[in-house]
Motif scaffolding. Structure first.
Motif, PDB file in Angstrom:
ATOM      1  N   TYR A 274      -5.166   3.326  -4.387  1.00  0.00           N
ATOM      2  CA  TYR A 274      -5.790   3.306  -3.073  1.00  0.00           C
ATOM      3  C   TYR A 274      -7.018   2.391  -3.098  1.00  0.00           C
ATOM      4  O   TYR A 274      -7.937   2.579  -3.886  1.00  0.00           O
ATOM      5  CB  TYR A 274      -6.193   4.715  -2.643  1.00  0.00           C
ATOM      6  CG  TYR A 274      -6.309   4.850  -1.147  1.00  0.00           C
ATOM      7  CD1 TYR A 274      -5.192   5.167  -0.378  1.00  0.00           C
ATOM      8  CD2 TYR A 274      -7.513   4.638  -0.492  1.00  0.00           C
ATOM      9  CE1 TYR A 274      -5.271   5.269   0.993  1.00  0.00           C
ATOM     10  CE2 TYR A 274      -7.607   4.740   0.883  1.00  0.00           C
ATOM     11  CZ  TYR A 274      -6.487   5.052   1.622  1.00  0.00           C
ATOM     12  OH  TYR A 274      -6.571   5.144   2.995  1.00  0.00           O
ATOM     13  N   GLY A 275      -7.005   1.371  -2.244  1.00  0.00           N
ATOM     14  CA  GLY A 275      -8.104   0.416  -2.167  1.00  0.00           C
ATOM     15  C   GLY A 275      -7.956  -0.789  -3.072  1.00  0.00           C
ATOM     16  O   GLY A 275      -8.746  -1.740  -2.963  1.00  0.00           O
ATOM     17  N   GLU A 276      -6.961  -0.802  -3.958  1.00  0.00           N
ATOM     18  CA  GLU A 276      -6.758  -1.939  -4.858  1.00  0.00           C
ATOM     19  C   GLU A 276      -6.117  -3.111  -4.110  1.00  0.00           C
ATOM     20  O   GLU A 276      -5.264  -2.915  -3.247  1.00  0.00           O
ATOM     21  CB  GLU A 276      -5.854  -1.513  -6.022  1.00  0.00           C
ATOM     22  CG  GLU A 276      -5.599  -2.607  -7.043  1.00  0.00           C
ATOM     23  CD  GLU A 276      -4.567  -2.207  -8.085  1.00  0.00           C
ATOM     24  OE1 GLU A 276      -4.285  -3.033  -8.970  1.00  0.00           O
ATOM     25  OE2 GLU A 276      -4.024  -1.086  -8.006  1.00  0.00           O
ATOM     26  N   TYR A 289       4.260   0.406  -0.360  1.00  0.00           N
ATOM     27  CA  TYR A 289       3.597   1.668  -0.673  1.00  0.00           C
ATOM     28  C   TYR A 289       2.132   1.656  -0.245  1.00  0.00           C
ATOM     29  O   TYR A 289       1.552   2.693   0.087  1.00  0.00           O
ATOM     30  CB  TYR A 289       3.688   1.961  -2.170  1.00  0.00           C
ATOM     31  CG  TYR A 289       5.077   2.319  -2.627  1.00  0.00           C
ATOM     32  CD1 TYR A 289       5.695   3.479  -2.177  1.00  0.00           C
ATOM     33  CD2 TYR A 289       5.787   1.503  -3.498  1.00  0.00           C
ATOM     34  CE1 TYR A 289       6.968   3.816  -2.588  1.00  0.00           C
ATOM     35  CE2 TYR A 289       7.062   1.826  -3.916  1.00  0.00           C
ATOM     36  CZ  TYR A 289       7.650   2.985  -3.451  1.00  0.00           C
ATOM     37  OH  TYR A 289       8.920   3.312  -3.850  1.00  0.00           O
ATOM     38  N   ASP A 290       1.518   0.477  -0.284  1.00  0.00           N
ATOM     39  CA  ASP A 290       0.124   0.373   0.128  1.00  0.00           C
ATOM     40  C   ASP A 290      -0.038   0.644   1.618  1.00  0.00           C
ATOM     41  O   ASP A 290      -1.131   1.002   2.076  1.00  0.00           O
ATOM     42  CB  ASP A 290      -0.442  -0.999  -0.230  1.00  0.00           C
ATOM     43  CG  ASP A 290       0.426  -2.146   0.261  1.00  0.00           C
ATOM     44  OD1 ASP A 290       1.654  -1.996   0.296  1.00  0.00           O
ATOM     45  OD2 ASP A 290      -0.128  -3.203   0.613  1.00  0.00           O
ATOM     46  N   ALA A 291       1.020   0.483   2.407  1.00  0.00           N
ATOM     47  CA  ALA A 291       0.966   0.827   3.827  1.00  0.00           C
ATOM     48  C   ALA A 291       1.338   2.280   4.054  1.00  0.00           C
ATOM     49  O   ALA A 291       0.813   2.935   4.967  1.00  0.00           O
ATOM     50  CB  ALA A 291       1.904  -0.076   4.623  1.00  0.00           C
ATOM     51  N   VAL A 370      -6.176   1.620 -12.737  1.00  0.00           N
ATOM     52  CA  VAL A 370      -5.054   1.091 -11.958  1.00  0.00           C
ATOM     53  C   VAL A 370      -3.862   0.930 -12.906  1.00  0.00           C
ATOM     54  O   VAL A 370      -3.974   1.129 -14.114  1.00  0.00           O
ATOM     55  CB  VAL A 370      -5.404  -0.262 -11.305  1.00  0.00           C
ATOM     56  CG1 VAL A 370      -6.519  -0.094 -10.280  1.00  0.00           C
ATOM     57  CG2 VAL A 370      -5.777  -1.299 -12.358  1.00  0.00           C
ATOM     58  N   TYR A 371      -2.722   0.565 -12.323  1.00  0.00           N
ATOM     59  CA  TYR A 371      -1.552   0.345 -13.155  1.00  0.00           C
ATOM     60  C   TYR A 371      -1.819  -0.679 -14.253  1.00  0.00           C
ATOM     61  O   TYR A 371      -1.495  -0.482 -15.412  1.00  0.00           O
ATOM     62  CB  TYR A 371      -0.397  -0.167 -12.278  1.00  0.00           C
ATOM     63  CG  TYR A 371       0.635   0.860 -11.920  1.00  0.00           C
ATOM     64  CD1 TYR A 371       1.930   0.775 -12.411  1.00  0.00           C
ATOM     65  CD2 TYR A 371       0.316   1.914 -11.068  1.00  0.00           C
ATOM     66  CE1 TYR A 371       2.896   1.706 -12.070  1.00  0.00           C
ATOM     67  CE2 TYR A 371       1.282   2.848 -10.722  1.00  0.00           C
ATOM     68  CZ  TYR A 371       2.559   2.748 -11.227  1.00  0.00           C
ATOM     69  OH  TYR A 371       3.501   3.686 -10.894  1.00  0.00           O
ATOM     70  N   PHE A 464      -8.142  -1.241   7.318  1.00  0.00           N
ATOM     71  CA  PHE A 464      -7.099  -1.555   6.350  1.00  0.00           C
ATOM     72  C   PHE A 464      -6.073  -2.519   6.944  1.00  0.00           C
ATOM     73  O   PHE A 464      -5.705  -3.517   6.321  1.00  0.00           O
ATOM     74  CB  PHE A 464      -6.404  -0.267   5.890  1.00  0.00           C
ATOM     75  CG  PHE A 464      -5.069  -0.512   5.239  1.00  0.00           C
ATOM     76  CD1 PHE A 464      -4.999  -0.925   3.924  1.00  0.00           C
ATOM     77  CD2 PHE A 464      -3.888  -0.344   5.951  1.00  0.00           C
ATOM     78  CE1 PHE A 464      -3.765  -1.174   3.324  1.00  0.00           C
ATOM     79  CE2 PHE A 464      -2.660  -0.592   5.360  1.00  0.00           C
ATOM     80  CZ  PHE A 464      -2.592  -1.008   4.035  1.00  0.00           C
ATOM     81  N   VAL A 465      -5.616  -2.237   8.167  1.00  0.00           N
ATOM     82  CA  VAL A 465      -4.565  -3.058   8.768  1.00  0.00           C
ATOM     83  C   VAL A 465      -5.095  -4.454   9.087  1.00  0.00           C
ATOM     84  O   VAL A 465      -4.388  -5.453   8.898  1.00  0.00           O
ATOM     85  CB  VAL A 465      -3.992  -2.393  10.031  1.00  0.00           C
ATOM     86  CG1 VAL A 465      -2.942  -3.281  10.675  1.00  0.00           C
ATOM     87  CG2 VAL A 465      -3.380  -1.049   9.682  1.00  0.00           C
TER      88      VAL A 465
END
Length: 773
Positions: A274-276, A289-291, A370-371, A464-465
């Motif tokens: 979230y936020g990355e 997934y970020d959306a 993060v990943y 965000f959008v």
């Protein structure tokens, strides 16, 4: 290639994901083309098409990159599908799997079979990330039984172990099966060693999926030639790249792929925390997934967080920290599930004692936020991990410094391999473990989100959008995939619980007291899941409960199933159906929150379809969908029902918001058709603020010509007495609402009037209506 040098977005406007598989092959998929065209999508988005392990239900275990899977109909069926799509004016987006191949059945994979037969001298040995310096290639297939090697047999010039077949190297086939086995380039070992000391890189902790070295240009060419042939022939318009984080050099791979595919739409399954931010890769965006997380979060009441934290504490008897929980589950993943990968990395640190190197690497991976880190943000992520690891393990300070110094050297082999570990640790430790242990509010336990971020306010969503529109306007948006933990409508109904935390606490505390389970956190997850998906077939809930409990690895696990706990768990599921009181109460509560859940479902669907990006609809979710985690979300879809309902809608029928799900189909079809027929209405993004006493319950935005309006927190809206004086100001003098056909000439529109039939609205200039309806 920089962000600004990327090709302009192609023709992909909206996709529909189909799980092409044996039993639902390419010819069957071609039979959907007229329906998908009527629905309004521009492209079919297919699961992987290349030859996979025989019987594969998903296709992510490719065994031969040279041909279309014969179980899907082969090349001839692919050509027929492309022709059908083109005849209907649709295109094709395909899924590719560069990170790994299927090796569960070696004889099905010619490259793997040759490596087993010839070892390091095989022409295919460079394809795989094998540590030959440690000895023979270990294959974890034997039963956990000292007598297992006695079951080896020699049959038709091969070694056989029950149904498993293995090649025999030239000149080594004389003697007993055990003697022949001992001369091979591979060694068959217990399945339990799969997580401890294998000699080849895997996908996550799946020993049946061996990692590919696509950083090698020859491997890239051999494994991509067929798909690139389709692209060159104009038969593929877009490519979805599976799991780029597993690759040694994702940026280099994507640059090569972009060069080979030209202006094809290119998206990556990159899981962003979230936020990355997505790295500045030569792609069009992510798989969405970020959306998903902020769209779903819009319909969660953030003020309920404290209530759910208190409830979780009461149910479990302890306060659980998400940060501490995920650290511990990631540590477990690194040191247990991924121990073989950890051992390989530790060997690259000869300056440290092996156990110290393992501990330092595991701690850094467990603390990595993060990943995977990428320049330039990667240095910051590593610094965060080092600081947190030092706080948790001050005794490892010297080792952590030594490891961190090495990881800061771009050309260091450790620095190149460590990121492949952190992504796997995150996936296995958080998504596949912590999400099943942390049951405070499971609507938030979803890929790409974080359960610690409780709800998304409209202002946060709009920010965000707007940023997404500026940087990644052609990125995919989605609400469901084959990897989501719960279907979109299950999450939408669970979001209703955030509006009645007291009622939910009363119900679940009564149920857990009446039907206790030894693991109270898991019991809370199970009750939430049942309420979110109810009514659900008994066998589906049993299957979900078993998978979820074993993933959690608290009271039972895949490696060590606890029969006593699982019997109690299944007995609880049966009581939900067989105990008259529990069944009646569960049914009554689910029925009570269902209308608000439908409101949330329609709201999040409209937001996802109308917001900037390329919207994807996962198969079947154009109607209500109560799917749970894979394989439940791969169940067959009744397309005949969907065709019939769409035809009725096109014939003039206007549904109510009810169990049939036609209202959702209406929203999907009208929105997708508008996007397809009037793309000029979807070139921008501007929040449209509501005014009045209930303004906080509306989320609205202008897409560049159309205005989407959704209701959020519907129970709170009802308690406040409805919309009252709340209104919106429209940008055009005369606009038509697509779902009802009503025309609005006054720029000031009352939400009481606008949302009287459905909790959502899509307004367009009246001269755009005919094509969209």
């Amino acid at each position: 290639m920089t962000h600004d040098d990327r090709p302009a977005p192609g023709r992909v406007g909206a996709t529909y994901r189909v799980q092409v598989r044996p039993g639902f092959d390419l010819d069957t998929t071609a039979g959907l083309v007229d329906y998908l065209a009527d629905l309004g999508v521009t492209h079919l988005y297919s699961a992987p098409l290349l030859t996979a392990t025989p019987g594969s239900a998903h296709g992510y275990d490719v065994v031969d990159h040279r041909a279309v899977n014969p179980e899907l109909g082969g090349e001839a069926a692919r050509v027929r599908l492309v022709r059908a799509l083109r005849a209907a004016g649709l295109g094709l987006v395909v899924d590719i799997v560069p990170n790994h191949v299927g090796v569960a059945r070696p004889a099905a994979n010619p490259a793997w079979w040759d490596v087993l037969r010839r070892g390091r001298s095989s022409a295919y040995a460079p394809w795989f990330d094998i540590d030959w310096e440690r000895g023979r290639l270990l294959l974890p297939v034997l039963a956990d039984d000292p007598a297992a090697p006695d079951d080896l047999k020699l049959v038709d010039g091969e070694l056989r172990y029950h149904e498993h077949r293995f090649p025999i190297a030239d000149g080594t086939g004389e003697g007993t099966p055990a003697e022949v086995h001992d001369r091979q380039h591979y060694e068959l070992v217990s399945w339990r060693r799969g997580d401890t000391d294998l000699t080849y890189r895997r996908f996550f902790a799946v020993s049946d999926l061996a990692g590919l070295r696509v950083e090698d240009p020859e491997v890239f060419a051999a494994t991509h030639a067929e798909v690139l042939r389709w692209v060159a022939a104009g038969e593929v318009d877009g490519i979805r790249v599976d799991h780029p984080d597993g690759l040694r050099d994702p940026a280099g791979y994507l640059a090569r792929l972009r060069e080979a595919t030209g202006d094809a739409w290119l998206i990556v399954e990159k899981i962003l925390e979230y936020g990355e931010e997505l790295p500045d890769w030569p792609v069009d965006g992510t798989t969405g997934y970020d959306a998903l997380a902020p769209v779903c979060g819009l319909f969660v009441d953030g003020s309920a967080e404290g209530h759910f934290t208190a409830l979780d504490t009461r149910l479990t008897g302890r306060h659980t920290s998400w940060q501490d929980l995920t650290h511990d589950t990631k540590w477990e993943a690194a040191t247990r599930l991924l121990a073989t990968e950890l051992t390989r990395l530790a060997a690259l640190l000869p300056e440290l004692a092996p156990e110290v190197a393992r501990a330092a690497l595991a701690e850094l991976a467990a603390c990595f936020p993060v990943y995977r880190g990428y320049p330039p943000q990667g240095a910051r992520h590593l610094a965060v991990a080092r600081a947190e690891a030092g706080r948790r393990r001050p005794d490892l300070a010297g080792a952590l410094d030594a490891v961190t110094r090495r990881l800061r050297e771009p050309g260091d082999e450790l620095a190149r391999r460590f990121p492949q570990l952190t992504g796997a640790v995150m996936a296995k430790g958080v998504e596949d473990t912590a999400y099943y242990r942390w049951s405070r509010f499971v609507a938030l336990n979803e890929v790409g989100g974080t359960p610690a971020h409780f709800g998304v306010a409209p202002a946060e969503f709009h920010r965000f959008v707007a940023a997404r529109q500026a940087r990644w306007p052609a990125s995919m948006t989605t609400l469901a995939t084959h990897d989501t933990k719960r279907g979109e409508d299950v999450r939408a109904r669970l979001a209703v619980l955030s509006e009645l935390p007291g009622r939910w606490a009363e119900r679940v505390e009564a149920w857990t007291a009446a039907a206790p389970l030894p693991d109270p956190a898991f019991a809370h997850l199970l009750w939430q899941t049942a309420v979110g998906a109810w009514p659900i077939e008994r066998d589906r809930l049993h299957a979900y409960a078993e998978k979820a409990a074993r993933e959690a690895s608290v009271a039972t696990s895949w490696a060590e199933p606890d029969a006593g706990f699982e019997d109690a768990m299944h007995a609880l599921v049966d009581r939900m159906y067989d105990d008259p009181t529990l069944h009646a109460e569960l049914t009554a509560f689910a029925t009570e929150i269902t209308p608000a859940g439908w409101s949330n479902s329609l709201g999040q669907k409209l937001v996802q379809l109308a917001m900037p990006g390329v919207p994807d609809t996962y198969q079947g979710t154009e109607l209500w969908d109560n799917s749970l985690v894979d394989p439940d979300n791969r169940r067959p879809v009744d397309f005949a029902v969907r065709r019939e309902l769409l035809a009725r809608l096109d014939g003039g029928w206007r549904p109510a918001v009810d169990a049939e799900g036609a209202a959702k189909l209406l929203v999907v079809a009208r929105t997708l058709r508008l996007r397809r027929d009037h793309p000029e209405l979807f070139g921008g993004y501007r929040p449209v603020p509501a005014t009045g006493r209930a303004a906080a319950h509306a989320v609205a935005f202008d897409t560049g010509g159309a205005v989407a309006v959704a209701t959020r927190l519907p129970l709170g809206l009802a308690r406040a007495g409805g919309w009252g004086d709340t209104s919106l100001t429209l940008p055009v003098h005369e606009m038509t609402e697509l779902f009802t056909g009503r025309v609005y000439s006054d720029p000031q529109v009352s939400l009481t009037d606008l949302l009287t039939t459905f909790p959502v609205a899509l307004l367009v200039p009246s001269d755009s209506v005919e094509a969209a309806s």
